[in-house]
Design a protein around this motif. Structure first.
Motif, PDB file in Angstrom:
ATOM      1  N   VAL A   1      21.825  23.009 -14.200  1.00 49.30           N
ATOM      2  CA  VAL A   1      21.782  24.260 -14.043  1.00 49.30           C
ATOM      3  C   VAL A   1      22.012  24.934 -15.516  1.00 49.30           C
ATOM      4  CG1 VAL A   1      23.822  24.699 -12.922  1.00 49.30           C
ATOM      5  CG2 VAL A   1      21.850  26.439 -12.753  1.00 49.30           C
ATOM      6  N   GLN A   2      21.433  25.913 -16.080  1.00 49.82           N
ATOM      7  CA  GLN A   2      21.934  26.508 -17.247  1.00 49.82           C
ATOM      8  C   GLN A   2      22.553  28.086 -16.622  1.00 49.82           C
ATOM      9  OE1 GLN A   2      18.527  25.227 -17.592  1.00 49.82           O
ATOM     10  NE2 GLN A   2      19.848  23.426 -17.903  1.00 49.82           N
ATOM     11  N   LEU A   3      23.627  28.311 -16.941  1.00 51.91           N
ATOM     12  CA  LEU A   3      24.291  29.581 -16.709  1.00 51.91           C
ATOM     13  C   LEU A   3      24.587  30.704 -17.845  1.00 51.91           C
ATOM     14  CD1 LEU A   3      27.075  28.121 -14.580  1.00 51.91           C
ATOM     15  CD2 LEU A   3      24.749  28.849 -13.660  1.00 51.91           C
ATOM     16  N   VAL A   4      24.214  31.872 -17.682  1.00 54.29           N
ATOM     17  CA  VAL A   4      24.315  32.928 -18.608  1.00 54.29           C
ATOM     18  C   VAL A   4      25.131  34.010 -18.040  1.00 54.29           C
ATOM     19  CG1 VAL A   4      23.383  34.444 -20.273  1.00 54.29           C
ATOM     20  CG2 VAL A   4      22.121  32.060 -19.882  1.00 54.29           C
ATOM     21  N   GLU A   5      26.196  34.329 -18.684  1.00 53.37           N
ATOM     22  CA  GLU A   5      27.133  35.589 -18.401  1.00 53.37           C
ATOM     23  C   GLU A   5      26.730  36.668 -18.983  1.00 53.37           C
ATOM     24  OE1 GLU A   5      29.995  31.865 -18.374  1.00 53.37           O
ATOM     25  OE2 GLU A   5      28.554  32.757 -19.682  1.00 53.37           O
ATOM     26  N   SER A   6      27.093  37.851 -18.375  1.00 55.97           N
ATOM     27  CA  SER A   6      26.576  39.187 -19.098  1.00 55.97           C
ATOM     28  C   SER A   6      27.905  40.147 -18.440  1.00 55.97           C
ATOM     29  CB  SER A   6      25.309  39.650 -19.142  1.00 55.97           C
ATOM     30  OG  SER A   6      24.841  39.642 -17.599  1.00 55.97           O
ATOM     31  N   GLY A   7      27.761  41.305 -19.128  1.00 57.57           N
ATOM     32  CA  GLY A   7      28.500  42.453 -18.337  1.00 57.57           C
ATOM     33  C   GLY A   7      29.998  42.619 -19.051  1.00 57.57           C
ATOM     34  N   GLY A   8      30.515  41.683 -19.828  1.00 57.22           N
ATOM     35  CA  GLY A   8      31.696  42.023 -20.598  1.00 57.22           C
ATOM     36  C   GLY A   8      31.578  43.244 -21.461  1.00 57.22           C
ATOM     37  N   GLY A   9      32.853  43.613 -21.806  1.00 55.57           N
ATOM     38  CA  GLY A   9      32.947  44.763 -22.784  1.00 55.57           C
ATOM     39  C   GLY A   9      34.381  45.234 -22.656  1.00 55.57           C
ATOM     40  N   LEU A  10      34.555  46.420 -23.279  1.00 58.84           N
ATOM     41  CA  LEU A  10      35.833  47.101 -23.588  1.00 58.84           C
ATOM     42  C   LEU A  10      35.971  48.303 -22.546  1.00 58.84           C
ATOM     43  CD1 LEU A  10      38.479  47.766 -25.327  1.00 58.84           C
ATOM     44  CD2 LEU A  10      36.950  49.249 -26.640  1.00 58.84           C
ATOM     45  N   VAL A  11      37.189  48.438 -22.041  1.00 65.12           N
ATOM     46  CA  VAL A  11      37.073  49.182 -20.773  1.00 65.12           C
ATOM     47  C   VAL A  11      38.743  49.651 -20.846  1.00 65.12           C
ATOM     48  CG1 VAL A  11      37.624  47.444 -18.976  1.00 65.12           C
ATOM     49  CG2 VAL A  11      36.769  49.654 -18.354  1.00 65.12           C
ATOM     50  N   GLN A  12      38.968  50.858 -20.485  1.00 61.27           N
ATOM     51  CA  GLN A  12      40.419  51.456 -20.379  1.00 61.27           C
ATOM     52  C   GLN A  12      40.938  50.784 -19.162  1.00 61.27           C
ATOM     53  OE1 GLN A  12      40.264  55.804 -20.625  1.00 61.27           O
ATOM     54  NE2 GLN A  12      40.789  55.451 -22.845  1.00 61.27           N
ATOM     55  N   ALA A  13      42.487  50.666 -19.056  1.00 62.23           N
ATOM     56  CA  ALA A  13      42.995  50.406 -17.828  1.00 62.23           C
ATOM     57  C   ALA A  13      42.824  51.277 -16.745  1.00 62.23           C
ATOM     58  CB  ALA A  13      44.723  50.155 -18.249  1.00 62.23           C
ATOM     59  N   GLY A  14      42.588  50.511 -15.701  1.00 64.64           N
ATOM     60  CA  GLY A  14      42.287  51.486 -14.453  1.00 64.64           C
ATOM     61  C   GLY A  14      40.770  51.159 -14.247  1.00 64.64           C
ATOM     62  N   GLY A  15      39.858  50.992 -15.138  1.00 69.54           N
ATOM     63  CA  GLY A  15      38.388  51.017 -15.225  1.00 69.54           C
ATOM     64  C   GLY A  15      37.885  49.569 -14.650  1.00 69.54           C
ATOM     65  N   SER A  16      36.473  49.525 -14.349  1.00 65.60           N
ATOM     66  CA  SER A  16      35.981  48.606 -13.725  1.00 65.60           C
ATOM     67  C   SER A  16      34.792  48.088 -14.628  1.00 65.60           C
ATOM     68  CB  SER A  16      35.118  48.918 -12.441  1.00 65.60           C
ATOM     69  OG  SER A  16      36.161  49.668 -11.281  1.00 65.60           O
ATOM     70  N   LEU A  17      34.522  46.794 -14.486  1.00 71.52           N
ATOM     71  CA  LEU A  17      33.427  45.991 -14.954  1.00 71.52           C
ATOM     72  C   LEU A  17      32.643  45.117 -13.865  1.00 71.52           C
ATOM     73  CD1 LEU A  17      34.621  45.142 -18.399  1.00 71.52           C
ATOM     74  CD2 LEU A  17      32.866  46.690 -18.049  1.00 71.52           C
ATOM     75  N   ARG A  18      31.356  44.953 -14.010  1.00 67.89           N
ATOM     76  CA  ARG A  18      30.810  43.855 -13.086  1.00 67.89           C
ATOM     77  C   ARG A  18      30.242  42.860 -13.953  1.00 67.89           C
ATOM     78  NH1 ARG A  18      25.783  44.290  -8.871  1.00 67.89           N
ATOM     79  NH2 ARG A  18      24.578  44.385 -10.844  1.00 67.89           N
ATOM     80  N   LEU A  19      30.720  41.765 -13.841  1.00 68.70           N
ATOM     81  CA  LEU A  19      29.996  40.464 -14.742  1.00 68.70           C
ATOM     82  C   LEU A  19      28.876  39.920 -13.845  1.00 68.70           C
ATOM     83  CD1 LEU A  19      33.263  38.931 -15.990  1.00 68.70           C
ATOM     84  CD2 LEU A  19      31.889  40.757 -17.174  1.00 68.70           C
ATOM     85  N   SER A  20      27.993  39.352 -14.402  1.00 65.54           N
ATOM     86  CA  SER A  20      26.822  38.749 -13.908  1.00 65.54           C
ATOM     87  C   SER A  20      26.597  37.415 -14.513  1.00 65.54           C
ATOM     88  CB  SER A  20      25.560  39.556 -14.053  1.00 65.54           C
ATOM     89  OG  SER A  20      25.382  40.903 -13.945  1.00 65.54           O
TER      90      SER A  20
END
Length: 122
Positions: free
Chosen positions: A2-21
């Motif tokens: 299986v091949q896997l590809v992540e996305s959704g990273g970035g720069l965020v301030q403390a207390g913030g949210s991100l969703r990685l796929s």
């Protein structure tokens, strides 16, 4: 394999949210235990959490803040990260474990994505 590809990273301030796929091709994610790991500069790769068909585990430092889920129709696993802290800054990787349940050890996983950078500013 299986091949896997992540996305959704970035720069965020403390207390913030991100969703990685983590999107898969060449295999069906619902058949595997899926793990998330992270690696900060100068540090070893660290277990973040994992999901199987019966269980979800997290490292203590992210419990209550991070949630792993999967969408079998999209063949994708997610890492929802809330209340982010500067110490969460790292490259985040997803990984597939072909046989057996979840594991906190990177050596037990068979396929890895390329990683996505998450940076949390204070």
């Amino acid at each position: 394999q299986v091949q896997l590809v992540e996305s959704g990273g970035g720069l965020v301030q403390a207390g913030g949210s991100l969703r990685l796929s983590c999107a898969a091709s060449g295999g069906t994610l619902s058949q595997y235990a899926m793990g998330w790991f992270r690696q900060a500069p100068g540090k070893e790769r660290e277990f973040v959490g994992a999901i199987s068909w019966i269980a979800t585990n997290y490292v203590g430092s992210v419990k209550g803040r991070f949630t792993i889920s999967r969408d079998n129709a999209k063949n994708t696993v997610y890492l929802q990260m809330n209340s982010l802290k500067p110490e969460d800054t790292a490259v985040y990787y997803c990984a597939a474990k072909y046989v057996g349940g979840v594991s906190q050890y990177a050596r037990d996983y068979d396929s890895w994505g390329q990683g996505t950078q998450v940076t949390v500013s204070s």
